[in-house]
Write an enzyme that holds these catalytic residues in place. Structure first.
Site, PDB file in Angstrom:
ATOM      1  N   GLY A  34     -26.148  -5.900  19.503  1.00  0.00           N
ATOM      2  CA  GLY A  34     -25.659  -6.138  20.851  1.00  0.00           C
ATOM      3  C   GLY A  34     -24.197  -5.761  20.972  1.00  0.00           C
ATOM      4  N   CYS A  35     -23.483  -6.450  21.838  1.00  0.00           N
ATOM      5  CA  CYS A  35     -22.074  -6.155  22.092  1.00  0.00           C
ATOM      6  C   CYS A  35     -21.259  -6.206  20.817  1.00  0.00           C
ATOM      7  CB  CYS A  35     -21.528  -7.163  23.109  1.00  0.00           C
ATOM      8  SG  CYS A  35     -19.743  -7.094  23.306  1.00  0.00           S
TER       9      CYS A  35
END
Length: 214
Positions: free
Chosen positions: A38-39
């Site tokens: 993810g981020c």
């Protein structure tokens, strides 16, 4: 990036996450691993706190050099994932211990091309392996987690060969620490770091403090 996300492992006690039955030899000196969860702001913040981690760099992997920039990657069509390149001292923290944190705290490995409300292949769960030994250990740990029923859904983390790592723009590096009151950091990165502090306090750097983001 949106401002809400599932916090992986919150309902799963540490005792449910087994240590990897297989690990890498710790005699090879300095090592690194490229992870996608993810981020990259969030994953970077988690690994920077771990004792034995010497350097973490956010970047891109899975695509070509000409699209290795934030604007292009956010479009979700480049093949790149947001990744972190985690450099570590195997005499202080093992590859297996880093995997344990990756699968239990840094992200939710049952979500494939998203993390919470961040959606797209750029947010996929993946380990970009550099050696077949890395691949072997990750594959074995995924099988181990699935067999233990740690999550109600199977782990969908992809294993991809690391063709190249492209560092992200300078403003993305150490982003959570530099921007502790940014809404996304407060909503998503900070809870993951707090989870690390509470669940793996013995993994933290001796001089670790997180007053700004905890």
């Amino acid at each position: 990036m949106t401002t809400s996300c599932n916090i992986p492992g919150l309902e799963v006690p540490r005792s449910r996450f087994p240590d990897p039955e297989q690990d890498l030899d710790d005699s090879a000196g300095a090592a690194h691993v490229v992870l996608a969860g993810g981020c990259f702001w969030c994953v970077e913040a988690v690994f920077l706190a771990i004792n034995g981690v010497t350097f973490v760099e956010s970047g891109y992997a899975g695509g070509s050099a000409d699209t290795a920039n934030y604007e292009a990657v956010c479009g979700g069509q480049t093949g790149h994932a947001e990744v972190v390149d985690v450099h570590y001292d195997p005499s202080k923290v093992s590859f297996g211990q880093l995997l344990k944190v990756f699968f239990s705290v840094a992200h939710d490995p049952t979500q494939l091309n998203r993390q919470g409300h961040d959606r797209g292949t750029q947010y996929r769960s993946a380990v970009f392996y550099e050696t077949l030994e890395q691949k072997r250990v990750v594959e074995a740990y995924i099988r181990q987690l699935d067999a233990a029923g740690v999550y109600p859904e199977p782990v969908v983390t992809r294993l991809e060969p690391l063709e190249a790592f492209y560092p992200a723009e300078a403003y993305h590096q150490n982003f959570a620490a530099q921007n502790p009151y940014q809404p996304y950091v407060m909503a998503v990165a900070a809870p993951k770091v707090e989870k690390l502090e509470k669940t793996y306090s013995d993994y933290l750097k001796p001089d670790y403090r997180n007053d700004d983001t905890a």
